[in-house]
Design a protein around this motif. Structure first.
Motif, PDB file in Angstrom:
ATOM      1  N   GLU A  91     -66.746  23.686 -73.941  1.00  0.00           N
ATOM      2  CA  GLU A  91     -66.983  22.938 -72.711  1.00  0.00           C
ATOM      3  C   GLU A  91     -68.423  23.082 -72.238  1.00  0.00           C
ATOM      4  O   GLU A  91     -68.950  24.194 -72.194  1.00  0.00           O
ATOM      5  CB  GLU A  91     -66.036  23.450 -71.632  1.00  0.00           C
ATOM      6  CG  GLU A  91     -65.809  22.492 -70.509  1.00  0.00           C
ATOM      7  CD  GLU A  91     -64.536  22.847 -69.762  1.00  0.00           C
ATOM      8  OE1 GLU A  91     -63.703  21.964 -69.565  1.00  0.00           O
ATOM      9  OE2 GLU A  91     -64.386  24.038 -69.411  1.00  0.00           O
ATOM     10  N   LYS A 125     -64.447  15.705 -76.947  1.00  0.00           N
ATOM     11  CA  LYS A 125     -63.001  15.779 -77.215  1.00  0.00           C
ATOM     12  C   LYS A 125     -62.558  14.619 -78.095  1.00  0.00           C
ATOM     13  O   LYS A 125     -61.780  14.793 -79.028  1.00  0.00           O
ATOM     14  CB  LYS A 125     -62.208  15.748 -75.900  1.00  0.00           C
ATOM     15  CG  LYS A 125     -62.193  17.076 -75.192  1.00  0.00           C
ATOM     16  CD  LYS A 125     -61.366  16.988 -73.908  1.00  0.00           C
ATOM     17  CE  LYS A 125     -61.605  18.207 -73.047  1.00  0.00           C
ATOM     18  NZ  LYS A 125     -61.113  18.055 -71.674  1.00  0.00           N
ATOM     19  N   TRP A 133     -60.665  20.844 -80.439  1.00  0.00           N
ATOM     20  CA  TRP A 133     -61.521  21.187 -79.310  1.00  0.00           C
ATOM     21  C   TRP A 133     -60.917  22.385 -78.577  1.00  0.00           C
ATOM     22  O   TRP A 133     -59.709  22.528 -78.498  1.00  0.00           O
ATOM     23  CB  TRP A 133     -61.617  19.985 -78.366  1.00  0.00           C
ATOM     24  CG  TRP A 133     -62.646  20.132 -77.300  1.00  0.00           C
ATOM     25  CD1 TRP A 133     -63.954  19.775 -77.376  1.00  0.00           C
ATOM     26  CD2 TRP A 133     -62.444  20.671 -75.987  1.00  0.00           C
ATOM     27  NE1 TRP A 133     -64.591  20.067 -76.195  1.00  0.00           N
ATOM     28  CE2 TRP A 133     -63.700  20.620 -75.323  1.00  0.00           C
ATOM     29  CE3 TRP A 133     -61.352  21.200 -75.306  1.00  0.00           C
ATOM     30  CZ2 TRP A 133     -63.868  21.069 -74.014  1.00  0.00           C
ATOM     31  CZ3 TRP A 133     -61.513  21.654 -74.007  1.00  0.00           C
ATOM     32  CH2 TRP A 133     -62.767  21.579 -73.380  1.00  0.00           C
ATOM     33  N   ASN A 134     -61.748  23.260 -78.077  1.00  0.00           N
ATOM     34  CA  ASN A 134     -61.223  24.324 -77.216  1.00  0.00           C
ATOM     35  C   ASN A 134     -62.217  24.581 -76.091  1.00  0.00           C
ATOM     36  O   ASN A 134     -63.367  24.140 -76.164  1.00  0.00           O
ATOM     37  CB  ASN A 134     -60.941  25.601 -78.014  1.00  0.00           C
ATOM     38  CG  ASN A 134     -62.205  26.214 -78.564  1.00  0.00           C
ATOM     39  OD1 ASN A 134     -63.022  26.747 -77.818  1.00  0.00           O
ATOM     40  ND2 ASN A 134     -62.414  26.113 -79.869  1.00  0.00           N
ATOM     41  N   SER A 135     -61.767  25.280 -75.056  1.00  0.00           N
ATOM     42  CA  SER A 135     -62.569  25.360 -73.837  1.00  0.00           C
ATOM     43  C   SER A 135     -63.913  26.090 -74.028  1.00  0.00           C
ATOM     44  O   SER A 135     -64.811  25.938 -73.202  1.00  0.00           O
ATOM     45  CB  SER A 135     -61.773  26.018 -72.711  1.00  0.00           C
ATOM     46  OG  SER A 135     -61.389  27.301 -73.121  1.00  0.00           O
ATOM     47  N   SER A 136     -64.053  26.846 -75.123  1.00  0.00           N
ATOM     48  CA  SER A 136     -65.360  27.490 -75.331  1.00  0.00           C
ATOM     49  C   SER A 136     -66.440  26.438 -75.631  1.00  0.00           C
ATOM     50  O   SER A 136     -67.630  26.711 -75.529  1.00  0.00           O
ATOM     51  CB  SER A 136     -65.288  28.521 -76.465  1.00  0.00           C
ATOM     52  OG  SER A 136     -65.249  27.874 -77.714  1.00  0.00           O
ATOM     53  N   ASP A 150     -59.651  15.323 -86.225  1.00  0.00           N
ATOM     54  CA  ASP A 150     -58.296  15.792 -86.481  1.00  0.00           C
ATOM     55  C   ASP A 150     -57.489  14.718 -87.229  1.00  0.00           C
ATOM     56  O   ASP A 150     -56.798  15.004 -88.213  1.00  0.00           O
ATOM     57  CB  ASP A 150     -57.631  16.080 -85.123  1.00  0.00           C
ATOM     58  CG  ASP A 150     -56.674  17.248 -85.199  1.00  0.00           C
ATOM     59  OD1 ASP A 150     -56.584  17.859 -86.270  1.00  0.00           O
ATOM     60  OD2 ASP A 150     -56.030  17.529 -84.180  1.00  0.00           O
ATOM     61  N   LYS A 188     -69.281  21.677 -83.850  1.00  0.00           N
ATOM     62  CA  LYS A 188     -69.118  22.942 -83.124  1.00  0.00           C
ATOM     63  C   LYS A 188     -70.459  23.677 -83.005  1.00  0.00           C
ATOM     64  O   LYS A 188     -70.831  24.108 -81.922  1.00  0.00           O
ATOM     65  CB  LYS A 188     -68.089  23.835 -83.817  1.00  0.00           C
ATOM     66  CG  LYS A 188     -66.669  23.403 -83.508  1.00  0.00           C
ATOM     67  CD  LYS A 188     -65.634  24.393 -84.009  1.00  0.00           C
ATOM     68  CE  LYS A 188     -64.249  23.911 -83.574  1.00  0.00           C
ATOM     69  NZ  LYS A 188     -63.172  24.641 -84.239  1.00  0.00           N
TER      70      LYS A 188
END
Ligand SMILES: [Fe+2]
Length: 131
Positions: free
Chosen positions: A8, A19, A3-6, A26, A110
């Motif tokens: 959000e 998440k 997960w990454n903040s983009s 993962d 994603k």
């Protein structure tokens, strides 16, 4: 972490669930034994259903015009995931199943979040700001 903040959306419940999905994806990608793989897949299967239900409740709460279309994407994905899960359980962690995990779980999530969940979030924020 996948997960990454983009990714959000700004809706706390949705982001926490996303998440969790990426964390389990993962674990699935790192899993080295059949038990761990089965556990991760079982968790994903039930958590995906729960997450979609919660999202659809949010859609309904603001009369989201694209709710039915969005639910269609969810329903379609549940079927795709089920097939993937069966295949993975049957064949184990082959290279092709690992690649499928990356594409079907991580890739789909994603793309879905970036396009469809973000589209909903925009609507949700506008709608709730008016109240
Ligand atoms: Fe969604």
């Amino acid at each position: 972490m996948l997960w990454n903040s983009s990714l959000e959306t700004g809706i706390k419940l949705v982001d926490e669930q996303h998440k969790q999905l990426f964390d389990t994806a993962d674990e699935l990608l790192d899993a080295d034994g059949d038990d761990k793989i089965k556990k991760a897949l079982d968790f994903l299967a039930s958590y995906i259903t729960k997450h979609f239900t919660d999202e659809q409740k949010l859609h309904a709460s603001v009369s989201y015009p694209k709710a039915a279309v969005h639910k269609g994407y969810h329903d379609e994905y549940v079927k795709t995931f089920k097939k993937f899960q069966e295949q993975y359980n049957k064949e184990g962690a082959t290279l092709s199943n690992k690649m499928a995990a990356n594409k079907i779980v991580v890739g789909w999530l994603k793309d879905h979040i970036m396009v469809h969940d973000k589209e909903f979030t925009k609507y949700y924020k506008e709608k709730t700001a008016q109240k």
